[in-house]
Design an enzyme around this catalytic site. Structure first.
Site, mmCIF file in Angstrom:
data_model
loop_
_atom_site.group_PDB
_atom_site.id
_atom_site.type_symbol
_atom_site.label_atom_id
_atom_site.label_comp_id
_atom_site.label_asym_id
_atom_site.label_seq_id
_atom_site.Cartn_x
_atom_site.Cartn_y
_atom_site.Cartn_z
ATOM 1 N N HIS A 17 39.383 71.867 151.777
ATOM 2 C CA HIS A 17 38.855 72.275 153.089
ATOM 3 C C HIS A 17 40.005 72.585 154.039
ATOM 4 C CE1 HIS A 17 35.194 69.484 152.214
ATOM 5 N NE2 HIS A 17 34.771 70.729 152.114
ATOM 6 N N LYS A 41 21.786 64.978 153.186
ATOM 7 C CA LYS A 41 22.527 65.490 152.025
ATOM 8 C C LYS A 41 23.001 64.353 151.115
ATOM 9 C CE LYS A 41 26.121 68.552 150.525
ATOM 10 N NZ LYS A 41 27.365 69.231 150.787
ATOM 11 N N ARG A 92 34.896 78.574 145.932
ATOM 12 C CA ARG A 92 35.665 78.042 144.804
ATOM 13 C C ARG A 92 35.239 78.807 143.548
ATOM 14 N NH1 ARG A 92 33.716 72.157 146.246
ATOM 15 N NH2 ARG A 92 31.907 73.497 146.381
ATOM 16 N N SER A 130 34.012 67.305 147.981
ATOM 17 C CA SER A 130 33.854 65.979 148.583
ATOM 18 C C SER A 130 33.108 65.052 147.633
ATOM 19 C CB SER A 130 33.070 66.081 149.896
ATOM 20 O OG SER A 130 33.748 66.899 150.808
#
Ligand code: PNS
Length: 163
Positions: A17, A41, A92, A130
Protein backbone atom coordinates in the site's frame (compact mmCIF):
# COMPACT_ATOMS: atom_id res chain seq x y z
CA UNK A 1 -4.84 21.80 -8.19
CA UNK A 2 -5.25 18.08 -8.89
CA UNK A 3 -6.17 15.94 -5.90
CA UNK A 4 -6.22 12.14 -5.90
CA UNK A 5 -7.61 9.72 -3.39
CA UNK A 6 -6.25 6.29 -2.46
CA UNK A 7 -9.03 4.37 -0.71
CA UNK A 8 -8.87 1.10 1.15
CA UNK A 9 -9.56 -0.74 4.35
CA UNK A 10 -5.86 -0.83 5.26
CA UNK A 11 -6.28 -3.40 8.03
CA UNK A 12 -3.37 -2.94 8.39
CA UNK A 13 -1.47 -0.85 5.85
CA UNK A 14 1.25 -2.90 4.13
CA UNK A 15 4.51 -2.00 2.40
CA UNK A 16 2.64 -2.62 -0.87
CA UNK A 17 0.00 0.00 0.00
CA UNK A 18 2.71 2.45 1.00
CA UNK A 19 4.52 1.94 -2.31
CA UNK A 20 1.30 2.77 -4.20
CA UNK A 21 0.63 5.82 -1.96
CA UNK A 22 4.17 7.13 -2.49
CA UNK A 23 3.97 6.67 -6.28
CA UNK A 24 0.50 8.26 -6.42
CA UNK A 25 1.69 11.20 -4.30
CA UNK A 26 4.27 11.95 -7.00
CA UNK A 27 1.49 12.25 -9.62
CA UNK A 28 -0.85 14.66 -7.81
CA UNK A 29 -0.61 18.05 -6.14
CA UNK A 30 -2.25 16.50 -3.13
CA UNK A 31 -3.34 13.03 -2.16
CA UNK A 32 -5.89 11.90 0.40
CA UNK A 33 -5.65 8.37 1.77
CA UNK A 34 -9.22 7.34 2.62
CA UNK A 35 -9.52 4.69 5.29
CA UNK A 36 -12.88 2.94 4.91
CA UNK A 37 -14.38 1.84 8.21
CA UNK A 38 -15.43 -1.45 6.52
CA UNK A 39 -16.99 -2.83 9.73
CA UNK A 40 -18.24 -5.99 8.00
CA UNK A 41 -15.16 -6.93 6.01
CA UNK A 42 -13.69 -10.30 6.95
CA UNK A 43 -15.56 -10.54 10.26
CA UNK A 44 -14.58 -7.02 11.29
CA UNK A 45 -11.23 -5.27 11.11
CA UNK A 46 -8.41 -6.17 13.50
CA UNK A 47 -7.52 -2.50 14.00
CA UNK A 48 -9.85 0.42 14.73
CA UNK A 49 -10.20 3.15 12.13
CA UNK A 50 -8.17 5.48 14.40
CA UNK A 51 -5.35 2.96 14.63
CA UNK A 52 -5.35 2.39 10.86
CA UNK A 53 -5.29 6.14 10.20
CA UNK A 54 -2.42 6.66 12.67
CA UNK A 55 -0.33 3.86 11.11
CA UNK A 56 -0.63 5.51 7.69
CA UNK A 57 -0.04 9.03 9.02
CA UNK A 58 3.16 7.88 10.70
CA UNK A 59 4.36 5.95 7.66
CA UNK A 60 3.67 8.86 5.26
CA UNK A 61 4.91 11.69 7.50
CA UNK A 62 7.73 12.35 4.99
CA UNK A 63 5.23 12.97 2.16
CA UNK A 64 4.13 16.60 2.49
CA UNK A 65 1.20 16.39 0.08
CA UNK A 66 -0.44 13.34 1.70
CA UNK A 67 -3.22 13.47 4.29
CA UNK A 68 -5.15 10.59 5.83
CA UNK A 69 -8.83 10.48 6.74
CA UNK A 70 -11.36 7.86 7.75
CA UNK A 71 -14.67 7.65 5.91
CA UNK A 72 -17.91 5.73 6.20
CA UNK A 73 -19.79 6.82 3.07
CA UNK A 74 -19.81 5.96 -0.61
CA UNK A 75 -16.31 6.45 -1.94
CA UNK A 76 -17.49 8.85 -4.66
CA UNK A 77 -19.22 10.99 -2.01
CA UNK A 78 -16.06 11.04 0.07
CA UNK A 79 -14.04 11.96 -3.05
CA UNK A 80 -16.38 14.88 -3.67
CA UNK A 81 -16.24 15.94 0.00
CA UNK A 82 -12.43 16.16 -0.09
CA UNK A 83 -12.33 17.63 -3.61
CA UNK A 84 -10.60 14.65 -5.26
CA UNK A 85 -11.31 13.88 -8.92
CA UNK A 86 -9.25 10.69 -9.32
CA UNK A 87 -9.47 7.43 -7.38
CA UNK A 88 -6.12 5.62 -7.40
CA UNK A 89 -6.02 1.89 -6.76
CA UNK A 90 -3.13 -0.54 -6.71
CA UNK A 91 -3.40 -3.61 -8.94
CA UNK A 92 -1.53 -6.74 -8.02
CA UNK A 93 -2.08 -10.06 -9.81
CA UNK A 94 -4.90 -10.64 -12.30
CA UNK A 95 -7.01 -11.88 -9.39
CA UNK A 96 -7.53 -8.23 -8.34
CA UNK A 97 -8.79 -7.24 -11.72
CA UNK A 98 -12.35 -8.58 -11.61
CA UNK A 99 -13.20 -6.89 -8.31
CA UNK A 100 -11.44 -3.65 -9.19
CA UNK A 101 -13.09 -3.56 -12.62
CA UNK A 102 -16.49 -3.92 -10.95
CA UNK A 103 -15.78 -1.18 -8.39
CA UNK A 104 -14.44 1.18 -11.06
CA UNK A 105 -17.51 0.60 -13.23
CA UNK A 106 -19.92 1.13 -10.32
CA UNK A 107 -18.10 4.24 -9.13
CA UNK A 108 -18.24 5.60 -12.69
CA UNK A 109 -21.97 4.93 -12.75
CA UNK A 110 -22.41 6.66 -9.40
CA UNK A 111 -20.38 9.73 -10.39
CA UNK A 112 -19.04 10.40 -13.89
CA UNK A 113 -16.83 13.18 -12.60
CA UNK A 114 -14.57 10.84 -10.66
CA UNK A 115 -12.07 8.79 -12.70
CA UNK A 116 -10.39 5.61 -11.48
CA UNK A 117 -6.77 4.92 -12.33
CA UNK A 118 -4.59 1.95 -11.47
CA UNK A 119 -0.95 1.67 -10.52
CA UNK A 120 0.64 -1.75 -10.95
CA UNK A 121 2.20 -3.24 -7.85
CA UNK A 122 5.91 -3.89 -8.15
CA UNK A 123 6.78 -7.62 -8.35
CA UNK A 124 8.02 -7.62 -4.72
CA UNK A 125 4.54 -6.71 -3.49
CA UNK A 126 2.47 -8.52 -6.11
CA UNK A 127 1.23 -11.13 -3.64
CA UNK A 128 1.16 -9.01 -0.49
CA UNK A 129 -2.17 -8.29 1.18
CA UNK A 130 -3.40 -7.23 4.61
CA UNK A 131 -5.19 -10.54 5.06
CA UNK A 132 -2.04 -12.53 4.21
CA UNK A 133 -0.10 -10.42 6.73
CA UNK A 134 -2.65 -11.20 9.46
CA UNK A 135 -2.68 -14.89 8.58
CA UNK A 136 1.12 -15.11 8.72
CA UNK A 137 1.18 -13.26 12.05
CA UNK A 138 -1.58 -15.40 13.62
CA UNK A 139 0.48 -18.50 12.84
CA UNK A 140 3.62 -17.02 14.37
CA UNK A 141 5.42 -16.05 11.14
CA UNK A 142 7.39 -12.83 10.78
CA UNK A 143 5.76 -9.94 8.92
CA UNK A 144 8.74 -7.62 9.27
CA UNK A 145 9.34 -5.69 6.06
CA UNK A 146 5.86 -6.59 4.84
CA UNK A 147 4.42 -3.80 7.04
CA UNK A 148 5.98 -0.76 8.80
CA UNK A 149 7.80 -1.68 12.04
CA UNK A 150 5.17 0.08 14.19
CA UNK A 151 2.45 -2.03 12.58
CA UNK A 152 4.49 -5.19 13.08
CA UNK A 153 4.80 -4.42 16.80
CA UNK A 154 1.09 -3.52 17.05
CA UNK A 155 0.05 -6.82 15.43
CA UNK A 156 2.15 -8.76 17.95
CA UNK A 157 0.58 -6.78 20.84
CA UNK A 158 -2.95 -7.21 19.47
CA UNK A 159 -2.52 -10.96 19.00
CA UNK A 160 -1.02 -11.49 22.45
CA UNK A 161 -3.89 -9.50 24.04
CA UNK A 162 -6.34 -11.80 22.25
CA UNK A 163 -4.65 -14.98 23.54
O1 PNS B 1 -8.94 -2.36 0.76
P1 PNS B 1 -10.26 -2.76 0.18
O2 PNS B 1 -11.09 -3.44 1.23
O3 PNS B 1 -10.12 -3.54 -1.08
O4 PNS B 1 -11.00 -1.39 -0.22
C1 PNS B 1 -12.32 -1.44 -0.69
C2 PNS B 1 -12.93 -0.03 -0.64
C3 PNS B 1 -12.86 0.54 0.74
C4 PNS B 1 -12.19 0.86 -1.61
C5 PNS B 1 -14.41 -0.19 -1.10
O5 PNS B 1 -15.04 -1.16 -0.32
C6 PNS B 1 -15.19 1.12 -1.01
O6 PNS B 1 -15.04 1.96 -1.88
N1 PNS B 1 -15.98 1.29 0.07
C7 PNS B 1 -16.79 2.47 0.27
C8 PNS B 1 -18.27 2.19 -0.04
C9 PNS B 1 -18.53 2.30 -1.52
O7 PNS B 1 -18.39 3.34 -2.12
N2 PNS B 1 -18.91 1.16 -2.12
C10 PNS B 1 -19.22 1.11 -3.52
C11 PNS B 1 -17.96 0.94 -4.35
S1 PNS B 1 -18.33 -0.16 -5.62
Amino acid sequence: MKRGIVPGTFDPVTSGHLDIIERAAALFDSLVVGVALSPDKGGGPLFSAEERVTFIQDATAHLENVSVRAFDTLLVDFAEEVGASVIVKGLRAMTDFEREFQMAALNWRLDHHVETMFIMAIPEYMYLSSSAVKEIAVHGGSVRELVPDAVCDAISRKLSEAR
